[in-house]
Design an enzyme around this catalytic site. Structure first.
Site, PDB file in Angstrom:
ATOM      1  N   GLU A   1       8.012   9.047   4.205  1.00  0.00           N
ATOM      2  CA  GLU A   1       9.445   8.996   3.922  1.00  0.00           C
ATOM      3  C   GLU A   1       9.978  10.316   3.376  1.00  0.00           C
ATOM      4  O   GLU A   1      11.104  10.712   3.691  1.00  0.00           O
ATOM      5  CB  GLU A   1       9.738   7.878   2.925  1.00  0.00           C
ATOM      6  CG  GLU A   1      11.221   7.677   2.662  1.00  0.00           C
ATOM      7  CD  GLU A   1      11.505   6.422   1.861  1.00  0.00           C
ATOM      8  OE1 GLU A   1      12.683   6.098   1.690  1.00  0.00           O
ATOM      9  OE2 GLU A   1      10.542   5.772   1.410  1.00  0.00           O
ATOM     10  N   ASP A   2       9.200  11.003   2.567  1.00  0.00           N
ATOM     11  CA  ASP A   2       9.723  12.162   1.838  1.00  0.00           C
ATOM     12  C   ASP A   2       9.201  13.513   2.323  1.00  0.00           C
ATOM     13  O   ASP A   2       9.542  14.546   1.750  1.00  0.00           O
ATOM     14  CB  ASP A   2       9.392  12.022   0.345  1.00  0.00           C
ATOM     15  CG  ASP A   2      10.120  10.850  -0.279  1.00  0.00           C
ATOM     16  OD1 ASP A   2      11.115  10.388   0.311  1.00  0.00           O
ATOM     17  OD2 ASP A   2       9.696  10.391  -1.355  1.00  0.00           O
TER      18      ASP A   2
END
Length: 240
Positions: free
Chosen positions: A73-74
């Site tokens: 996600e990051d």
């Protein structure tokens, strides 16, 4: 890595322990230029989540997922690369975790149908975030604290993770209490015009409503509307 090594379950095989160490190395690489709001290196968060799960004797797959849970996600890490190294099971734990970031958007009954290992991972993630929540904006602190009480504390109870549930509840209630005290003082001052015999009951009811509101703006609006309507309520309560 020592905080995780100290907590690794004794029953992990040498191969399993090496996989967990590799997950840490991969996560540290992809998060290498990132920091948390506290200014700490970002890797401290997944490492802390893994350490919490290690205390519960989580298996190596869940520990790897904890270390890798924010990588997809990051960061720009490709999912195919993660799957090639750690397998589909670990990647699925990571990808199934992401929708839980906003439980309000999930279909009814999601908690009962979600893999218990994913829920366990989410509880550990939420616990560490609650422990370090002072670095978030006040409105977000209150929203997350309310969500923790309403959604994740009951899940901890259902999974038998009572210690995590108690800490989550204590942290969330402390945050909500801190976020409502200023408004409660204003409301209490305004309620002085209410009949003495019913004043405490109304204040207690309003406190409950304050806790249920999602953010500081909603609490401010609620308090202002109460103060405007309080003279009329006082007149109504004094009628025979």
């Amino acid at each position: 890595m020592s905080i995780l090594e100290d907590a690794l379950p004794d029953y992990l095989t040498a191969d399993q322990a090496r996989m967990v160490e590799r997950a840490y190395t991969v996560a540290a690489y992809w998060h290498r230029d990132q920091t948390r709001r506290s200014g700490e290196p970002y890797i401290t968060h997944p490492l802390a989540v893994a350490a919490i799960l290690a205390e519960y004797g989580a298996d190596h797959e869940l520990l790897c997922a904890a270390l890798l849970h924010d990588v997809l996600e990051d960061t720009s890490c490709p999912e195919t690369e993660l799957a090639a190294e750690f397998g589909e099971t670990i990647v699925r734990l990571v990808t199934d975790l992401r929708p839980l970031d906003d439980p309000a958007l999930l279909a009814e009954g999601w908690a009962a149908t979600t893999d218990e290992r994913v829920l366990t991972l989410k509880l550990a993630d939420r616990l560490h975030n609650q422990r370090t929540m002072r670095f978030l904006p006040p409105d977000k602190q209150l929203r997350k604290a309310r969500e923790t009480l309403d959604v994740f504390v009951p899940i901890a109870g259902r999974l038998g993770m009572d210690e995590i549930g108690r800490e989550l509840e204590g942290l969330a209630r402390a945050r909500l209490d801190a976020g409502t005290q200023a408004f409660l003082r204003v409301i209490t001052a305004g309620a002085i015009i209410l009949p003495h015999g019913v004043r405490a009951r109304w204040i207690a009811e309003w406190l409950g409503e304050l806790h249920a509101l999602p953010d500081r703006r909603a609490r401010r609006r609620f308090t202002a509307e109460l103060l405007v309507g309080m003279p009329r309520l006082a007149v109504m309560l004094r009628r025979p």
